[in-house]
Design an enzyme around this catalytic site. Structure first.
Site, short mmCIF file in Angstrom:
data_model
loop_
_atom_site.label_atom_id
_atom_site.label_comp_id
_atom_site.label_asym_id
_atom_site.label_seq_id
_atom_site.Cartn_x
_atom_site.Cartn_y
_atom_site.Cartn_z
N ARG A 72 0.82 -1.22 0.00
CA ARG A 72 0.00 0.00 0.00
C ARG A 72 0.85 1.27 0.00
O ARG A 72 0.38 2.36 -0.31
CB ARG A 72 -0.97 -0.05 1.19
CG ARG A 72 -2.10 0.93 1.10
CD ARG A 72 -3.38 0.49 1.84
NE ARG A 72 -3.21 -0.33 3.00
CZ ARG A 72 -2.77 0.08 4.19
NH1 ARG A 72 -2.46 1.33 4.37
NH2 ARG A 72 -2.67 -0.77 5.19
N TYR A 126 -17.13 14.69 -16.43
CA TYR A 126 -17.57 13.30 -16.43
C TYR A 126 -18.66 13.12 -15.35
O TYR A 126 -18.55 13.70 -14.26
CB TYR A 126 -16.36 12.40 -16.14
CG TYR A 126 -16.72 10.99 -15.83
CD1 TYR A 126 -17.34 10.18 -16.79
CD2 TYR A 126 -16.47 10.44 -14.58
CE1 TYR A 126 -17.69 8.89 -16.49
CE2 TYR A 126 -16.81 9.14 -14.29
CZ TYR A 126 -17.43 8.37 -15.24
OH TYR A 126 -17.79 7.09 -14.95
N ASP A 191 -8.66 17.50 -16.11
CA ASP A 191 -8.85 16.09 -16.47
C ASP A 191 -8.45 15.96 -17.93
O ASP A 191 -9.10 16.53 -18.82
CB ASP A 191 -10.31 15.70 -16.24
CG ASP A 191 -10.55 14.21 -16.45
OD1 ASP A 191 -9.89 13.63 -17.33
OD2 ASP A 191 -11.41 13.64 -15.74
N LYS A 216 -9.09 4.47 -19.73
CA LYS A 216 -9.46 4.83 -21.09
C LYS A 216 -8.22 4.70 -22.01
O LYS A 216 -7.77 3.61 -22.25
CB LYS A 216 -10.07 6.24 -21.10
CG LYS A 216 -11.09 6.48 -19.95
CD LYS A 216 -12.35 5.68 -20.05
CE LYS A 216 -13.25 5.73 -18.83
NZ LYS A 216 -13.59 7.05 -18.31
C1 PLP Z 1 -14.13 7.56 -17.03
C2 PLP Z 1 -13.74 8.92 -16.61
C3 PLP Z 1 -13.41 9.21 -15.28
C4 PLP Z 1 -13.53 8.19 -14.18
O1 PLP Z 1 -12.57 7.18 -14.33
P1 PLP Z 1 -12.78 5.66 -13.80
O2 PLP Z 1 -11.48 5.03 -14.19
O3 PLP Z 1 -13.98 5.11 -14.49
O4 PLP Z 1 -12.96 5.74 -12.32
C5 PLP Z 1 -12.99 10.49 -14.98
N1 PLP Z 1 -12.90 11.44 -15.93
C6 PLP Z 1 -13.22 11.21 -17.22
C7 PLP Z 1 -13.11 12.31 -18.22
C8 PLP Z 1 -13.65 9.95 -17.60
O5 PLP Z 1 -13.98 9.72 -18.88
#
Ligand code: PLP
Length: 411
Positions: A72, A126, A191, A216
């Site tokens: 951790r 998101y 982001d 992603k």
């Molecule tokens: C999917 C997504 C998230 C969240 O990510 P997870 O890996 O699903 O927790 C945050 N920001 C954006 C722009 C996303 O597309």
């Protein structure tokens, strides 16, 4: 963005760093692929030394010197991915988490633990990020504003300004440099999930925290869930301490897959973006489509609004997969108002531009003609079913739709 020039803090270009960063020591160890270290704990006969390393971590959150202590606290395989992503984003450090939402949670907790619970944010974000802020689950309080209102929304207890550009799901873009300026001394979190460091490096434009859902594009194959924050070492130390205390760690196997994913990130993003630019142009010219949103910086995401029933497009695809998420090698489509942004209040959603006719397409690496054939068939379904129901919305007055049609595509 000229991706052939050297990255900041490096003598090498992005494509080179993508395949070498985080792996610099391997050849000297007689290795080619990165080893996967699955240990949860690490033996040490020197408990005085270990106590000192734990004290050092508690003081700054810096990666402990010498052998790891406990899973951790840090993992060598995950650390390779963190090193590589920091290099690509042009930051000192990066800290990986079990998901994008775990990463955002850690950022909010770091700021709240400094007594700075107020967040200023720009919609759309998101859906779950919007929900986490709106619900105040972590004790934060949010003020939603547009970019021009950021400075006025700042308070003495503002700990964070949060934006997405291009935003999920509308692909709305912001001038990150201007936004960073408006934040003054408050850290800006951008982001960068949609753009990836291949198309945009927000740290160069003044963002202090760069967040990714690594689920992603960074993973890129739809088989890893992860999040990561790229930032300066001071914030990284605080994020590691929160990760240690709350436990949202990334599994080492996921760290390995992400490092492997980064190696092909520039190639994947460029190839998928070329497909997306072509599809955006065809959609913009199609009378069944009323509006296409495609970012100026490019990328592999398209948002488009259909004249007919968007649910029929989802039901009609065969090659394209009807699924939430994005950034995989294969093409995915989803209806944000039903899925990714369902959790956002319907009025807030619509005000942010997420209308009920909007579809979000994550374009993959398939042949573009095959993709178009599938989309064309699925779009045809909205027309024929509409016609059969006698709504007349699609067949009547193509001129009116023509004026509403708008593409922000830039090719
Ligand atoms: C999917 C997504 C998230 C969240 O990510 P997870 O890996 O699903 O927790 C945050 N920001 C954006 C722009 C996303 O597309």
């Amino acid at each position: 963005m000229d991706s052939t020039r050297a990255l900041p803090g490096s003598t090498r270009a992005l494509a080179t760093e993508a395949v070498h960063a985080g792996r610099d020591d391997l050849a000297r160890q007689g290795l080619h692929a990165a080893p996967i270290d699955l240990s949860t704990t690490y033996p040490s006969y020197d408990s005085r030394g270990e106590a000192a390393r734990i004290d050092a971590f508690a003081a700054t959150g810096a990666e402990p010197e010498g052998p790891p202590v406990y899973g951790r606290l840090g993992n060598p395989t995950v650390a390779r991915f963190e090193t590589a992503l920091a290099r690509l984003e042009g930051t000192d450090s990066a800290v990986a988490f079990a998901s994008g939402m775990a990463a955002l949670t850690a950022v909010l907790l770091v700021r709240a633990s400094a007594g700075l619970r107020h967040v200023v944010a720009v919609r759309p974000l998101y859906g779950c990020s919007d929900h986490l802020l709106t619900a105040g689950l972590l004790g934060s309080e949010v003020t939603w504003t547009d970019p021009a209102g950021i400075t006025d929304a700042l308070r003495p207890d503002t700990g964070l300004v949060m934006v997405e550009s291009p935003a999920n799901p509308t692909l709305a873009e912001l001038d990150l440099r201007a936004v960073a300026h408006a934040c003054g001394s408050v850290p800006l979190l951008a982001d960068n999930t949609f753009a990836t460091p291949v198309l945009q490096r927000p740290a160069e434009q003044g963002a202090r925290l760069v967040l990714h859902s690594a689920t992603k594009y960074l993973g890129g194959h739809g088989d890893v869930m992860a999040g990561v924050v790229a930032c300066d070492e001071e914030l990284a130390g605080q994020l590691r301490q929160v990760r240690f205390a709350t436990g949202g760690v990334l599994h080492p196997l996921a760290g390995y897959l992400l490092l492997r994913g980064l190696a092909t990130l520039p190639v994947r993003v460029r190839a998928a973006s070329a497909n997306a630019a072509e599809l955006a142009a065809r959609l913009a010219a199609d009378p069944r489509v009323t509006r296409v949103h495609y970012p100026r910086i490019g990328g592999a995401m398209i948002a488009f609004e259909v004249a007919g029933d968007p649910h029929e497009v989802i039901a009609g695809v065969r090659l394209v997969t009807p699924a939430v998420s994005l950034g995989s090698v294969d093409t995915l489509i989803q209806h944000p108002a039903s899925i990714s942004h369902r959790i956002v209040d319907a009025d807030d959603r619509r005000t942010a531009g997420v209308n009920d006719h909007l579809l979000r397409l994550s374009v993959g690496l398939e042949d573009v003609e095959d993709l178009w054939t599938d989309l064309d068939t699925a779009l045809g379904r909205t027309c024929s079913l509409q016609g059969a129901r006698g709504s007349g919305r699609v067949s009547a007055d193509p001129g009116a739709r023509g004026t509403a049609r708008q593409a922000t595509a830039n090719r």
